[in-house]
Design an enzyme around this catalytic site. Structure first.
Site, PDB file in Angstrom:
ATOM      1  N   CYS A 135       4.228  -6.392  -2.279  1.00 29.29           N
ATOM      2  CA  CYS A 135       3.793  -5.246  -3.071  1.00 29.29           C
ATOM      3  C   CYS A 135       4.760  -4.065  -2.895  1.00 29.29           C
ATOM      4  CB  CYS A 135       2.353  -4.894  -2.702  1.00 29.29           C
ATOM      5  SG  CYS A 135       1.516  -3.875  -3.923  1.00 29.29           S
ATOM      6  N   HIS A 136       4.325  -2.975  -2.249  1.00 32.81           N
ATOM      7  CA  HIS A 136       5.194  -1.833  -1.984  1.00 32.81           C
ATOM      8  C   HIS A 136       5.974  -2.002  -0.683  1.00 32.81           C
ATOM      9  CE1 HIS A 136       2.519  -0.174  -5.030  1.00 32.81           C
ATOM     10  NE2 HIS A 136       3.371   0.820  -5.204  1.00 32.81           N
TER      11      HIS A 136
ATOM     12  N   TYR B   5       5.877  -4.911  -6.196  1.00 35.54           N
ATOM     13  CA  TYR B   5       4.981  -4.437  -7.239  1.00 35.54           C
ATOM     14  C   TYR B   5       5.852  -3.928  -8.393  1.00 35.54           C
ATOM     15  CZ  TYR B   5       1.089  -2.336  -9.617  1.00 35.54           C
ATOM     16  OH  TYR B   5       0.150  -2.033 -10.561  1.00 35.54           O
TER      17      TYR B   5
ATOM     18  N   GLY C 127       0.846  -1.185   0.000  1.00 36.23           N
ATOM     19  CA  GLY C 127       0.000   0.000   0.000  1.00 36.23           C
ATOM     20  C   GLY C 127       0.881   1.234   0.000  1.00 36.23           C
ATOM     21  N   ARG C 128       0.328   2.351   0.433  1.00 37.93           N
ATOM     22  CA  ARG C 128       1.109   3.590   0.450  1.00 37.93           C
ATOM     23  C   ARG C 128       1.913   3.752   1.733  1.00 37.93           C
ATOM     24  NH1 ARG C 128      -3.535   6.786  -1.059  1.00 37.93           N
ATOM     25  NH2 ARG C 128      -2.849   8.209   0.547  1.00 37.93           N
TER      26      ARG C 128
ATOM     27  N   GLU D 281       5.844   4.155   1.868  1.00 42.44           N
ATOM     28  CA  GLU D 281       6.403   5.439   1.426  1.00 42.44           C
ATOM     29  C   GLU D 281       6.746   6.325   2.618  1.00 42.44           C
ATOM     30  OE1 GLU D 281       3.419   7.346  -0.903  1.00 42.44           O
ATOM     31  OE2 GLU D 281       3.586   5.943  -2.569  1.00 42.44           O
TER      32      GLU D 281
END
Length: 193
Positions: free
Chosen positions: A119-120, A139, A89-90, A93
């Site tokens: 993923c992320h 990802y 997900g985000r 970050e």
């Protein structure tokens, strides 16, 4: 099976499936799982996002469920855990800008403890500078970050996973069966086929 203590580190807008599914699977097989987020306490929530694959050039994002944390980040000590899970997900970050999170990740890596990232999620491993020479998936949009971090990016199917020693990575939530199966094997957990 030996019960393991597993830490899952998340932040706001973690991918909904990538927190809920591994959390439930790891509990189902009998492990103790703590989910924490920097600056938050047990009982508080993180917002989640649903990333979906609907035929566009990249994923779409929709609001997900709120996830209630069951641990307090400030109480976490890596020595108290056997393994680490990093959903995507985000969240990775902004978690990658938190030096205490990066130190925590580095401690798990230095102790050669099992780590699963999806993923992320590998963005957090890249930010911690712990991927050099490792085979990883993520990802596909994270490929450049993986390569710049010195990893050997593995371009695998969206439902596949890669194990390199005690590191298990996958490209996105469609890989949950393969990712969790490989992670459980690294943990020494027995699952009937």
């Amino acid at each position: 099976m030996t019960i393991k203590r597993i830490l899952i580190i998340v932040g706001d807008f973690v991918e909904d499936y990538e927190i809920m599914v591994p959390f439930q699977i790891l509990l189902m097989v009998g492990h103790k799982v703590d989910v924490v987020s920097p600056g938050k306490k047990a009982g508080e929530k993180v917002a989640t996002a649903i990333h979906d694959f609907e035929g566009h050039q990249t994923y779409t994002e929709k609001p997900g469920h709120n996830f209630t944390l069951n641990g307090t980040y400030s109480d976490v000590k890596a020595d108290d855990y056997d393994a680490l899970v990093i959903p995507g997900g985000r969240a990775p970050e902004h978690l990658g800008n938190n030096e205490s999170v990066l130190d925590l990740v580095r401690t798990f890596v230095s102790a050669n403890k099992p780590i699963a990232a999806i993923c992320h999620g590998p963005q957090l491993l890249a930010a911690a500078n712990v991927l050099s020479g490792r085979k990883v998936s993520a990802y596909p949009a994270c490929r450049a970050e993986m390569t710049l971090a010195g990893a050997e990016y593995q371009a695998i199917s969206i439902d596949g996973a890669v194990t390199d020693g005690k590191l298990v990575t996958a490209p996105a939530w469609p890989a949950h069966p393969a990712w969790m199966r490989q992670f459980l094997a690294v943990l020494g957990s027995k699952v009937e086929a």
